[in-house]
Design a protein around this motif. Structure first.
Motif, PDB file in Angstrom:
ATOM      1  N   VAL A  74       0.847  -1.197   0.000  1.00 41.51           N
ATOM      2  CA  VAL A  74       0.000   0.000   0.000  1.00 41.51           C
ATOM      3  C   VAL A  74       0.878   1.241   0.000  1.00 41.51           C
ATOM      4  O   VAL A  74       0.683   2.167  -0.794  1.00 41.51           O
ATOM      5  CB  VAL A  74      -0.955   0.016   1.218  1.00 41.51           C
ATOM      6  N   MET A  75       1.872   1.271   0.875  1.00 40.87           N
ATOM      7  CA  MET A  75       2.753   2.434   0.979  1.00 40.87           C
ATOM      8  C   MET A  75       3.451   2.717  -0.349  1.00 40.87           C
ATOM      9  O   MET A  75       3.586   3.866  -0.757  1.00 40.87           O
ATOM     10  CB  MET A  75       3.795   2.204   2.072  1.00 40.87           C
ATOM     11  N   ARG A  76       3.855   1.679  -1.049  1.00 41.28           N
ATOM     12  CA  ARG A  76       4.566   1.845  -2.320  1.00 41.28           C
ATOM     13  C   ARG A  76       3.634   2.124  -3.497  1.00 41.28           C
ATOM     14  O   ARG A  76       4.088   2.320  -4.610  1.00 41.28           O
ATOM     15  CB  ARG A  76       5.387   0.598  -2.610  1.00 41.28           C
ATOM     16  N   GLY A  77       2.338   2.080  -3.254  1.00 43.75           N
ATOM     17  CA  GLY A  77       1.385   2.334  -4.333  1.00 43.75           C
ATOM     18  C   GLY A  77       1.258   1.166  -5.293  1.00 43.75           C
ATOM     19  O   GLY A  77       0.864   1.340  -6.445  1.00 43.75           O
ATOM     20  N   GLU A  78       1.566  -0.031  -4.838  1.00 48.41           N
ATOM     21  CA  GLU A  78       1.514  -1.221  -5.695  1.00 48.41           C
ATOM     22  C   GLU A  78       0.112  -1.803  -5.797  1.00 48.41           C
ATOM     23  O   GLU A  78      -0.130  -2.652  -6.641  1.00 48.41           O
ATOM     24  CB  GLU A  78       2.475  -2.288  -5.161  1.00 48.41           C
ATOM     25  N   LEU A  79      -0.800  -1.375  -4.937  1.00 48.82           N
ATOM     26  CA  LEU A  79      -2.159  -1.906  -4.955  1.00 48.82           C
ATOM     27  C   LEU A  79      -3.107  -0.921  -5.601  1.00 48.82           C
ATOM     28  O   LEU A  79      -2.906   0.289  -5.548  1.00 48.82           O
ATOM     29  CB  LEU A  79      -2.634  -2.191  -3.533  1.00 48.82           C
ATOM     30  N   GLN A  80      -4.139  -1.463  -6.191  1.00 49.33           N
ATOM     31  CA  GLN A  80      -5.197  -0.639  -6.758  1.00 49.33           C
ATOM     32  C   GLN A  80      -6.492  -1.004  -6.055  1.00 49.33           C
ATOM     33  O   GLN A  80      -6.647  -2.111  -5.542  1.00 49.33           O
ATOM     34  CB  GLN A  80      -5.343  -0.893  -8.256  1.00 49.33           C
ATOM     35  N   GLU A  81      -7.414  -0.051  -6.037  1.00 53.01           N
ATOM     36  CA  GLU A  81      -8.716  -0.311  -5.463  1.00 53.01           C
ATOM     37  C   GLU A  81      -9.767   0.001  -6.511  1.00 53.01           C
ATOM     38  O   GLU A  81      -9.532   0.772  -7.438  1.00 53.01           O
ATOM     39  CB  GLU A  81      -8.934   0.505  -4.189  1.00 53.01           C
TER      40      GLU A  81
END
Length: 149
Positions: A74-81
């Motif tokens: 999440v911190m690295r922006g690797e996930l999408q919602e």
């Protein structure tokens, strides 16, 4: 343990109900409640049920490594919602659709704070320089020596 007892263990883990587990395992419908209670009291069956429930809990519950990996992603922006959006289609009508977007900066910052807390980095003082470099500075040690009044 007999085959019926093994099935009883499996069905009890699935349903959480002794009578239903006994019926599904193939015991007499008339005596299912009695046999279910009796089976549940047997130490070797109870131990098998407890082991099965623990294994199930371990599979369903996130461990610390999984939590840390998730927070890092999440911190690295690797996930999408997925979010629902609405677009105008003309004539006063609109259409909704689901689109994927990167996790918000707020959520990424929150994940970073949680990770920092876990690693003890939340005790550091953050100082931002004018040239946009960020520097972490150890806070001064607090004076813990107090004279008795």
């Amino acid at each position: 343990m007999t085959e019926k007892q093994k099935r009883f263990v499996d069905y009890f883990i699935e349903t959480g109900n002794k009578t239903e587990a006994a019926k599904k395992a193939g015991y007499s419908e008339k005596r299912a409640a009695e046999i279910g209670a009796e089976n549940y009291r047997k130490p070797h069956i109870k131990a098998a049920i407890d082991a099965g429930l623990k294994e199930l809990q371990d599979e369903r519950t996130a461990g610390k490594t999984e939590v840390m990996q998730f927070l890092t992603a999440v911190m690295r922006g690797e996930l999408q919602e997925e979010v629902v959006t609405s677009e105008g289609t003309g004539d006063g009508r609109s259409q909704t659709k689901i689109v994927k977007k990167q996790v918000s900066a707020h959520d990424r910052l929150d994940a970073a704070k949680q990770l920092a807390r876990r690693y003890g980095l939340d005790k550091l003082v953050v100082e931002q320089k004018l040239d946009d470099r960020i520097q972490f500075i150890e806070p001064p040690d607090e004076d813990v020596s107090h004279a008795d009044d």
